[in-house]
Every structure is written in structure tokens, then in C-alpha cells.
Scaffold this motif. Structure first.
Motif, PDB file in Angstrom:
ATOM      1  N   PRO A 150     -24.047  -2.112   0.324  1.00 45.34           N
ATOM      2  CA  PRO A 150     -23.091  -2.102  -0.800  1.00 45.34           C
ATOM      3  C   PRO A 150     -22.187  -0.877  -0.832  1.00 45.34           C
ATOM      4  O   PRO A 150     -21.142  -0.905  -1.497  1.00 45.34           O
ATOM      5  CB  PRO A 150     -24.015  -2.133  -2.033  1.00 45.34           C
ATOM      6  N   GLU A 153     -17.140  -0.129   1.403  1.00 42.33           N
ATOM      7  CA  GLU A 153     -16.054  -0.821   0.705  1.00 42.33           C
ATOM      8  C   GLU A 153     -15.332  -1.752   1.666  1.00 42.33           C
ATOM      9  O   GLU A 153     -15.081  -1.396   2.817  1.00 42.33           O
ATOM     10  CB  GLU A 153     -15.080   0.207   0.124  1.00 42.33           C
ATOM     11  N   TRP A 165     -19.157   4.837   0.107  1.00 44.61           N
ATOM     12  CA  TRP A 165     -19.464   5.528  -1.134  1.00 44.61           C
ATOM     13  C   TRP A 165     -20.934   5.934  -1.205  1.00 44.61           C
ATOM     14  O   TRP A 165     -21.827   5.096  -1.122  1.00 44.61           O
ATOM     15  CB  TRP A 165     -19.128   4.644  -2.339  1.00 44.61           C
ATOM     16  N   ASP A 253     -21.204   7.136 -10.954  1.00 43.23           N
ATOM     17  CA  ASP A 253     -20.381   6.355 -11.878  1.00 43.23           C
ATOM     18  C   ASP A 253     -19.627   5.237 -11.179  1.00 43.23           C
ATOM     19  O   ASP A 253     -19.166   4.304 -11.842  1.00 43.23           O
ATOM     20  CB  ASP A 253     -19.419   7.291 -12.611  1.00 43.23           C
ATOM     21  N   SER A 254     -19.525   5.309  -9.860  1.00 46.41           N
ATOM     22  CA  SER A 254     -18.906   4.203  -9.131  1.00 46.41           C
ATOM     23  C   SER A 254     -19.800   2.969  -9.135  1.00 46.41           C
ATOM     24  O   SER A 254     -19.315   1.851  -8.942  1.00 46.41           O
ATOM     25  CB  SER A 254     -18.628   4.617  -7.677  1.00 46.41           C
ATOM     26  N   GLU A 255     -21.106   3.177  -9.374  1.00 50.25           N
ATOM     27  CA  GLU A 255     -22.034   2.044  -9.406  1.00 50.25           C
ATOM     28  C   GLU A 255     -23.304   2.469 -10.143  1.00 50.25           C
ATOM     29  O   GLU A 255     -24.338   2.741  -9.547  1.00 50.25           O
ATOM     30  CB  GLU A 255     -22.375   1.574  -7.984  1.00 50.25           C
ATOM     31  N   SER A 285     -22.982   8.291 -17.686  1.00 51.29           N
ATOM     32  CA  SER A 285     -24.231   8.475 -16.938  1.00 51.29           C
ATOM     33  C   SER A 285     -25.251   9.266 -17.754  1.00 51.29           C
ATOM     34  O   SER A 285     -26.457   8.997 -17.692  1.00 51.29           O
ATOM     35  CB  SER A 285     -23.954   9.161 -15.601  1.00 51.29           C
TER      36      SER A 285
END
Length: 462
Positions: A150, A153, A165, A253-255, A285
């Protein structure tokens, strides 16, 4: 062998200090010099060695072999292209860049990198450490298209964009095998700043990486005491120079993780008698972590890493849960202008809080987050005092600390960040810093230039 430090200041008194082996043998005026190597301290302060409570040792070593791609280093796109072209490749033909920020040329991807450097495989890390950018040659060399992960990208057709990421472990598994970077120069740099103990905050270390730390310590390549936040759960790691700390949890924070998964991870760490250290750089978060703790329960030593944004209502919540904070005010002079530009003015006081946390009884420890933040602890101390950002403006003046209070956070043990500062005493560990001036004078203008000598386990560090 013993070392006698003549004419030093300890807790405001002029004394001599004898070191024998790895311990302080005696502290008193006019000690006998017979059989000792004598060092004249000329009235300079002798203090406990500093502890950096959050950094990344192998990333620091790798940075020494990398191209610096920050706005200050390369300017714009043309400067980045020139820096990559001039960079020597490693033994596998790769070019590695670090400290990139989108102020240089936007958020990179493979197409953007191909336009400026197509022939050699290139990977560049964002200054936050959150994402790697790869050109097409690097995507082919790693087989990234076939990596079903995951963190990779992909565009609308399913092809990798070149952005990966928060997956250093994935990239490491795909890159050509090679020897890990030496920690010797990193250890020297730490010692020059007066740092005798560190907490490595790299998450989810495997046993092989733990063994690399152990080997570096055994060989003398790494002199500092080391605590690992990423040490595997269930492993009893309490050695003289190497210990497991709280379990690192990255709330990216991206996931962001689901709360059930987060609660499960906290409970697993606690069941292994490991507190947790949660990477929280936004209010989202932070509040997620607090909610998860309410479900999972707390353990003494649970803590927040970074705490870059702490809204006022969260201060009491941290205090009620007996949490501690390991933060990095050194980011303010380094890139505080970017933080200020991306944050509403009403929330500027929420950035890298210090004073308001301490006023509520929350233990606070300073750290660098090197190589992503400035390593120099004296620069971090100065930042905690003046809170100046690029351009000369002050950010969150009410959060400023006195120099002495900021220094104390670096004097707390790695096992108790923000706790009771270490003091010198007979029988205590000879992990020491000798300054050129008395402490009061040295703290008027905190600077690494004040460091005269450093002793790690009684041995002068160079």
C-alpha cells in the motif's frame, strides 16, 4: 587509569573530579593528582553528558553519503539537476538524495525526476522522512511495479508514480544488497556536541538491525549508550549499552490506522511490558492516539513523539493520562516559516509547545529527530529559548523556556525522558561534558562552541 579534572565547576562549586574507569571516583576541592592524568578545566562547568531522546542513527550515517537536496542547498529545479549530475554513484550505480522539500520543484514523481536525471537510478527522500521519490530507472531496478504494497503510490493505470510513502523497510528489501553504513562518524559528531546517550526512534527493527547496533557498540564504532524504540516486542533487551525503549507506533497522517488496529497494537506492546511512543505530528493523529489509549489503557512511560501540534484542550488530556512528550523545537529555526505558513495564525501557539506542557506537570524532553532536524542540541536549546523562525519572527513566545530548563531536558536519562535530570556524584557514571565556561555564562548564548571535552564511560571521546 584515572583522570583528574582540575578546577571545574560542579553545581556552582569549584572542585576537582577524579574519574577511574567508567565511574566518578571523587568530587572534592584539591584532590591528590598522584597517578592520574591531569586536565585543567580552567573553571569550566562539568555536567552530565547529554541525551538525544529521538533520532535515527543509520539514517544519519546514510545522509553522510547522500546528496543534500534542500532548498538552501540546491535552490530550484536547475540546482537540483546540477547536484544530482555532480553526485558520485554508489557501488551499485545509485544516487541517493535527502532533505528535499517541495519548495525546490513541487512534489516530485518519476516523470519529474526523469526530466532532470534519467540515466542513473535515483531515490530522494523528503525532508520529513515521509516519502521517497524514485525516477523510472530506480523503479525498474527495484521491480517496484511488482511490489504489492500500500505504500507504493500508483496512477490510474496501476503504474508506480515513483512515490513510496513511509516504507523504508520495503525499499531496503528491494535495493541492491550492501554493507550498512558505518556509525563511526555519526558517533564522533554526537560526541562533539556532548551527546553520550541516544534513543533511536526507527520503528519495527528486525533482529538483524538490532544485531548491527550491538556489533557497532562492541567494536567501539559507536560510543554512545543506545535505546531502541523499534526493538522487537517480546525480546528482552537490557544490556549495558543497548536497551529496548517504548514501542514506536507511527500514526502517519497520509494513512491513519483504524482505531481497533491501534488499540490492538497498544495492548500488544503493553502486554510485553513495553510502553508506547506514538509519532503524532497533527491534532488528528494526537486525538486518535488519545482515544485509543482510553480503550487500551495506559502504562507508565507512554509518550508522544514530536507533538508538533497540541491544541489547548489536549494539554489537560495529556496530563490526565500521565503521558510525556519528546519534542523538537529545533525545527522552528530550521523550517518554522513553513509551519507558520501552513497553520492558521490562531493555532501558532499550538506548534511545538514546551512551557504550557511543563506548567501542567507533563514531562518534556528535547531531541533532534536527526537527520530530519538539526542535530546540534545547543541549537535546539537556543530554539526552545527564543523560538525564532527563519525571517526573524517569534513563533509561540509564551512557550519559551529558560536556557537552564531547556538544558535539563537533555540531561534526563533515556529511560526517563523529561524526568529528573542527571547530576554528578561519586560512584556515578563518567558520562560527562566539560565546558569552556561556567554554566551560567555558557547558557547566556548556547552554542556547541562551549563544549571543551566529552567523556563516554570515562574515556575522552573524539
Amino acid at each position: 587509569m584515572s583522570i583528574l579534572l582540575r578546577h571545574v565547576e560542579v553545581d556552582g562549586r569549584g572542585v576537582d573530579v577524579r574519574i577511574t574507569g567508567s565511574r566518578i571516583e571523587a568530587i572534592a576541592p584539591h584532590l591528590d593528582a598522584l597517578g592520574s592524568d591531569v586536565v585543567d578545566g580552567r573553571g569550566g562547568a562539568l555536567i552530565a553528558g547529554l541525551a538525544d531522546h529521538h533520532l535515527h542513527l543509520f539514517a544519519m550515517a546514510a545522509e553522510l553519503r547522500s546528496v543534500r537536496c534542500s532548498p538552501a542547498a540546491v535552490g530550484g529545479l536547475a540546482g537540483l539537476a546540477a547536484a544530482l549530475s555532480a553526485a558520485p554513484a554508489d557501488v551499485h550505480g545509485w544516487v541517493r538524495g535527502v532533505a528535499y522539500h517541495e519548495d525546490v520543484a513541487g512534489l516530485l514523481d518519476a516523470q519529474a525526476l526523469d526530466r532532470i536525471h534519467r540515466d542513473r537510478p535515483v531515490r530522494i527522500q523528503h525532508s520529513s522522512g515521509a516519502v521517497w521519490f524514485l525516477n523510472s530507472a530506480a523503479i525498474r531496478a527495484t521491480g517496484l511495479a511488482a511490489a504489492h504494497h500500500p505504500a507504493v503510490e500508483r496512477d490510474a493505470t496501476g503504474r508506480p508514480t515513483g512515490r513510496v510513502w513511509r516504507a523504508d523497510d520495503l525499499l531496503r528489501s528491494l535495493l541492491p544488497a550492501g554493507d550498512p553504513p558505518s556509525l563511526r562518524e555519526v558517533s564522533r559528531r554526537l560526541a562533539r556536541f556532548g551527546i553520550v546517550a541516544v534513543t533511536d526512534a526507527t520503528p519495527r527493527l528486525d533482529q538483524e538491525r538490532v544485531d548491527l547496533f550491538r556489533a557497532a557498540l562492541a567494536s567501539g564504532e559507536l560510543a554512545q549508550h543506545v535505546t531502541l524504540l523499534g526493538a522487537p516486542l517480546g525480546v528482552d533487551l537490557q544490556e549495558p549499552l543497548l536497551a529496548a525503549g517504548p514501542w514506536k507506533i507511527v500514526l502517519a497522517d497520509s494513512e491513519l490506522p483504524g482505531i481497533d488496529d491501534l488499540v490492538s497494537e497498544i495492548r500488544e506492546a503493553h502486554s510485553s511490558l513495553r510502553p508506547v511512543a506514538a509519532h503524532c505530528v497533527t491534532s488528528a493523529s494526537l486525538f486518535l492516539f488519545l482515544a485509543a489509549l482510553d480503550e487500551a489503557g495506559t502504562l507508565p512511560g507512554d509518550r508522544i513523539e514530536h507533538a508538533a501540534v497540541v491544541p489547548a484542550p489536549a494539554i489537560g488530556m495529556l496530563a490526565e493520562r500521565n503521558l510525556r512528550v519528546v519534542t523538537q523545537p529545533g525545527f522552528l529555526p530550521d523550517r518554522g516559516d513553513r509551519f507558520a505558513a501552513g497553520t492558521p495564525r490562531a493555532e501558532h501557539g499550538d506548534l511545538y509547545r514546551c512551557r504550557s506542557l511543563l506548567d501542567r506537570g507533563i514531562p518534556v524532553a528535547m531531541s533532534s529527530d536527526a537527520p530530519y532536524g538539526p542535530l546540534d542540541p545547543w541549537q535546539v536549546i537556543a530554539a526552545a529559548v527564543d523560538r525564532l523562525i527563519p525571517g526573524g519572527h517569534t513563533l509561540g513566545a509564551s512557550e519559551a523556556l529558560t536556557p537552564a530548563r531547556a538544558l535539563e531536558s537533555y540531561l534526563t536519562p533515556t529511560r526517563d525522558p523529561g524526568g529528573t535530570p542527571r547530576r554528578l556524584s561519586a560512584g556515578g557514571a563518567a558520562d560527562l561534558v566539560l565546558l569552556h565556561q561556567p554554566l551560567g555564562e555558557a547558557l547566556r548564548e548556547p552554542s556547541c562552541e562551549q563544549v571543551n571535552m566529552v567523556f563516554v564511560r570515562g574515556v575522552p571521546a573524539t
